[in-house]
Design an enzyme around this catalytic site. Structure first.
Site, PDB file in Angstrom:
ATOM      1  N   SER A 105      52.652  22.922  76.990  1.00  0.00           N
ATOM      2  CA  SER A 105      51.755  23.058  75.850  1.00  0.00           C
ATOM      3  C   SER A 105      51.313  21.670  75.403  1.00  0.00           C
ATOM      4  O   SER A 105      52.147  20.841  75.036  1.00  0.00           O
ATOM      5  CB  SER A 105      52.481  23.750  74.692  1.00  0.00           C
ATOM      6  OG  SER A 105      51.773  23.487  73.501  1.00  0.00           O
TER       7      SER A 105
ATOM      8  N   HIS B  15      48.920  25.151  78.721  1.00  0.00           N
ATOM      9  CA  HIS B  15      48.945  26.044  77.563  1.00  0.00           C
ATOM     10  C   HIS B  15      48.228  25.387  76.380  1.00  0.00           C
ATOM     11  O   HIS B  15      48.515  24.238  76.014  1.00  0.00           O
ATOM     12  CB  HIS B  15      50.396  26.350  77.209  1.00  0.00           C
ATOM     13  CG  HIS B  15      50.576  27.350  76.114  1.00  0.00           C
ATOM     14  ND1 HIS B  15      50.413  28.701  76.314  1.00  0.00           N
ATOM     15  CD2 HIS B  15      50.910  27.206  74.806  1.00  0.00           C
ATOM     16  CE1 HIS B  15      50.646  29.346  75.181  1.00  0.00           C
ATOM     17  NE2 HIS B  15      50.950  28.459  74.247  1.00  0.00           N
TER      18      HIS B  15
ATOM     19  N   ASP C  14      47.331  25.715  72.408  1.00  0.00           N
ATOM     20  CA  ASP C  14      47.680  26.388  71.157  1.00  0.00           C
ATOM     21  C   ASP C  14      46.543  26.257  70.154  1.00  0.00           C
ATOM     22  O   ASP C  14      46.269  25.169  69.652  1.00  0.00           O
ATOM     23  CB  ASP C  14      48.970  25.787  70.587  1.00  0.00           C
ATOM     24  CG  ASP C  14      50.170  26.245  71.381  1.00  0.00           C
ATOM     25  OD1 ASP C  14      50.343  27.468  71.532  1.00  0.00           O
ATOM     26  OD2 ASP C  14      50.925  25.386  71.880  1.00  0.00           O
TER      27      ASP C  14
ATOM     28  N   MET D 160      45.142  27.121  66.614  1.00  0.00           N
ATOM     29  CA  MET D 160      45.612  27.545  65.284  1.00  0.00           C
ATOM     30  C   MET D 160      44.472  27.431  64.274  1.00  0.00           C
ATOM     31  O   MET D 160      43.734  26.445  64.280  1.00  0.00           O
ATOM     32  CB  MET D 160      46.774  26.657  64.848  1.00  0.00           C
ATOM     33  CG  MET D 160      47.911  26.639  65.866  1.00  0.00           C
ATOM     34  SD  MET D 160      49.308  25.703  65.245  1.00  0.00           S
ATOM     35  CE  MET D 160      50.370  25.691  66.705  1.00  0.00           C
TER      36      MET D 160
ATOM     37  N   HIS E  18      46.318  30.359  73.669  1.00  0.00           N
ATOM     38  CA  HIS E  18      47.166  31.176  72.790  1.00  0.00           C
ATOM     39  C   HIS E  18      46.570  31.091  71.396  1.00  0.00           C
ATOM     40  O   HIS E  18      46.703  30.063  70.725  1.00  0.00           O
ATOM     41  CB  HIS E  18      48.593  30.608  72.855  1.00  0.00           C
ATOM     42  CG  HIS E  18      49.543  31.232  71.893  1.00  0.00           C
ATOM     43  ND1 HIS E  18      50.752  30.640  71.570  1.00  0.00           N
ATOM     44  CD2 HIS E  18      49.499  32.391  71.194  1.00  0.00           C
ATOM     45  CE1 HIS E  18      51.393  31.409  70.703  1.00  0.00           C
ATOM     46  NE2 HIS E  18      50.657  32.467  70.458  1.00  0.00           N
TER      47      HIS E  18
ATOM     48  N   MET F  69      46.495  31.634  67.750  1.00  0.00           N
ATOM     49  CA  MET F  69      47.220  31.962  66.533  1.00  0.00           C
ATOM     50  C   MET F  69      46.164  31.953  65.440  1.00  0.00           C
ATOM     51  O   MET F  69      46.028  30.997  64.661  1.00  0.00           O
ATOM     52  CB  MET F  69      48.323  30.928  66.303  1.00  0.00           C
ATOM     53  CG  MET F  69      49.485  31.136  67.279  1.00  0.00           C
ATOM     54  SD  MET F  69      50.421  29.636  67.553  1.00  0.00           S
ATOM     55  CE  MET F  69      49.450  28.892  68.844  1.00  0.00           C
TER      56      MET F  69
ATOM     57  N   MET G 183      56.929  35.062  71.207  1.00  0.00           N
ATOM     58  CA  MET G 183      57.194  33.850  70.423  1.00  0.00           C
ATOM     59  C   MET G 183      58.693  33.778  70.126  1.00  0.00           C
ATOM     60  O   MET G 183      59.266  34.722  69.587  1.00  0.00           O
ATOM     61  CB  MET G 183      56.438  33.895  69.086  1.00  0.00           C
ATOM     62  CG  MET G 183      54.953  33.599  69.147  1.00  0.00           C
ATOM     63  SD  MET G 183      54.469  32.026  69.868  1.00  0.00           S
ATOM     64  CE  MET G 183      55.488  30.846  69.034  1.00  0.00           C
TER      65      MET G 183
ATOM     66  N   GLY H 244      53.155  28.017  64.752  1.00  0.00           N
ATOM     67  CA  GLY H 244      52.530  27.063  63.826  1.00  0.00           C
ATOM     68  C   GLY H 244      52.818  25.614  64.157  1.00  0.00           C
ATOM     69  O   GLY H 244      51.982  24.755  63.920  1.00  0.00           O
ATOM     70  N   PHE H 245      53.980  25.345  64.707  1.00  0.00           N
ATOM     71  CA  PHE H 245      54.361  23.953  64.961  1.00  0.00           C
ATOM     72  C   PHE H 245      55.171  23.843  66.251  1.00  0.00           C
ATOM     73  O   PHE H 245      55.927  24.759  66.589  1.00  0.00           O
ATOM     74  CB  PHE H 245      55.203  23.411  63.792  1.00  0.00           C
ATOM     75  CG  PHE H 245      54.467  23.474  62.490  1.00  0.00           C
ATOM     76  CD1 PHE H 245      53.560  22.481  62.128  1.00  0.00           C
ATOM     77  CD2 PHE H 245      54.632  24.553  61.639  1.00  0.00           C
ATOM     78  CE1 PHE H 245      52.852  22.571  60.936  1.00  0.00           C
ATOM     79  CE2 PHE H 245      53.928  24.649  60.445  1.00  0.00           C
ATOM     80  CZ  PHE H 245      53.032  23.647  60.089  1.00  0.00           C
ATOM     81  N   GLY H 246      55.006  22.701  66.923  1.00  0.00           N
ATOM     82  CA  GLY H 246      55.832  22.406  68.082  1.00  0.00           C
ATOM     83  C   GLY H 246      57.184  21.861  67.629  1.00  0.00           C
ATOM     84  O   GLY H 246      57.377  21.546  66.448  1.00  0.00           O
ATOM     85  N   GLY H 247      58.106  21.780  68.564  1.00  0.00           N
ATOM     86  CA  GLY H 247      59.378  21.107  68.302  1.00  0.00           C
ATOM     87  C   GLY H 247      60.370  21.868  67.449  1.00  0.00           C
ATOM     88  O   GLY H 247      61.286  21.275  66.887  1.00  0.00           O
TER      89      GLY H 247
ATOM     90  N   ASP I  32      57.557  31.415  74.595  1.00  0.00           N
ATOM     91  CA  ASP I  32      56.928  30.263  73.952  1.00  0.00           C
ATOM     92  C   ASP I  32      57.679  29.868  72.681  1.00  0.00           C
ATOM     93  O   ASP I  32      57.742  30.642  71.718  1.00  0.00           O
ATOM     94  CB  ASP I  32      55.477  30.655  73.603  1.00  0.00           C
ATOM     95  CG  ASP I  32      54.653  29.488  73.103  1.00  0.00           C
ATOM     96  OD1 ASP I  32      55.148  28.353  73.147  1.00  0.00           O
ATOM     97  OD2 ASP I  32      53.502  29.735  72.668  1.00  0.00           O
ATOM     98  N   GLY I  33      58.219  28.642  72.681  1.00  0.00           N
ATOM     99  CA  GLY I  33      58.854  28.101  71.481  1.00  0.00           C
ATOM    100  C   GLY I  33      60.288  27.665  71.719  1.00  0.00           C
ATOM    101  O   GLY I  33      61.148  28.492  72.005  1.00  0.00           O
ATOM    102  N   GLY I  34      60.497  26.361  71.651  1.00  0.00           N
ATOM    103  CA  GLY I  34      61.854  25.834  71.769  1.00  0.00           C
ATOM    104  C   GLY I  34      62.461  25.942  73.159  1.00  0.00           C
ATOM    105  O   GLY I  34      63.690  25.885  73.308  1.00  0.00           O
TER     106      GLY I  34
ATOM    107  N   GLY J   4      56.552  22.483  75.074  1.00  0.00           N
ATOM    108  CA  GLY J   4      55.800  21.373  74.496  1.00  0.00           C
ATOM    109  C   GLY J   4      56.703  20.181  74.259  1.00  0.00           C
ATOM    110  O   GLY J   4      56.773  19.247  75.057  1.00  0.00           O
TER     111      GLY J   4
END
Ligand code: DX5
Ligand code: ZN
Length: 218
Positions: free
Chosen positions: A7, A32, A34, A36, A65, A67, A136, A141-144, A174-176, A196
């Site tokens: 991402s 990817h 993102d 938003m 993606h 959002m 998800m 909303g946020f990376g990391g 997707d996420g973490g 990401g």
């Protein structure tokens, strides 16, 4: 084979060309994106102008993606900008079936994404119409952010739904996602790992992509 989709949310946009080339060198399968809107999620990112530039850098499939509320507003522009896969949130679409049909008519593949609190069963009626599902594993909303472990059960449940549909549907997570949890996510049934922060926070992002693949497949 497992696909790795970095991402670019966590990329350094001042050297994006260089970074995308490094992702390709590391064996990335998709890029990817993102998207938003500042309403569905608190954050704002980018739209078709930036996507067009990314398209000029790489031939890899572009996985958007959204959002965003009213994602159907962006179907034609994103198709023109070079997007291959267009994923919308189930929570953002009142007329999901119509949106999915419009995505497919445009020539892109259609995906549906679920927030962590949305149950797997909400996919039941749309599964015959889609090409991919994006689970998800953080709140969008946020990376990391930190991977929410309880989503593993939902990934397993959706993998079973896909299997019994006998359709060719990718299951994106997707996420973490990182080297440490890649294997258990794949074991739960994921076919595409989006990452990401765990890639862009590393000194060598090519090696970071490779290491996630190694961790996911060993
Ligand atoms: C979060 C995005 C994700 C995110 C993944 O809202 O949908 O794609 O960028 O990034 P990491 O891997 O940093 O959680
Ligand atoms: Zn995403």
């Amino acid at each position: 084979m497992i696909k790795i989709a970095p991402s670019v949310l966590s990329a350094d946009f001042s050297i994006l060309r260089k970074q995308i080339i490094l992702l390709e060198k590391g064996g990335a399968d998709w890029i990817h994106l993102d998207i938003m809107d500042g309403h569905f999620v608190p954050n704002l990112t980018f739209g078709s102008l930036i996507i067009k530039s990314i398209r000029s850098i790489t031939k890899l499939p572009l996985d958007a993606h959204l959002m965003a509320y009213h994602p159907e507003r962006y179907i034609d522009d994103f198709k023109k900008a070079g997007v291959d896969l267009f994923t919308v949130h189930i929570e953002a679409c009142v007329h999901l079936h119509r949106v999915v049909q419009r995505i497919k008519e445009s020539g892109m593949k259609a995906g549906v994404s679920l927030n962590p609190s949305t149950p797997a069963i909400s996919l039941r009626e749309i599964i015959p119409s889609i090409d991919q599902i994006l689970v998800m594993t953080v709140n969008p909303g946020f990376g990391g952010q930190k991977f929410i472990k309880s989503t593993l059960r939902k990934i397993r449940e959706i993998a079973i739904m896909i299997e019994s549909s006998k359709q060719n549907i990718e299951l994106e997570v997707d996420g973490g996602v990182d080297e440490k949890n890649a294997k258990e996510i794949v074991n739960a049934g994921a076919t595409v790992l989006i990452a990401g922060y765990s890639i862009f926070s590393k000194k060598n992002i090519s090696i970071a992509v490779k290491n996630i693949r190694i961790a996911a497949t060993k």
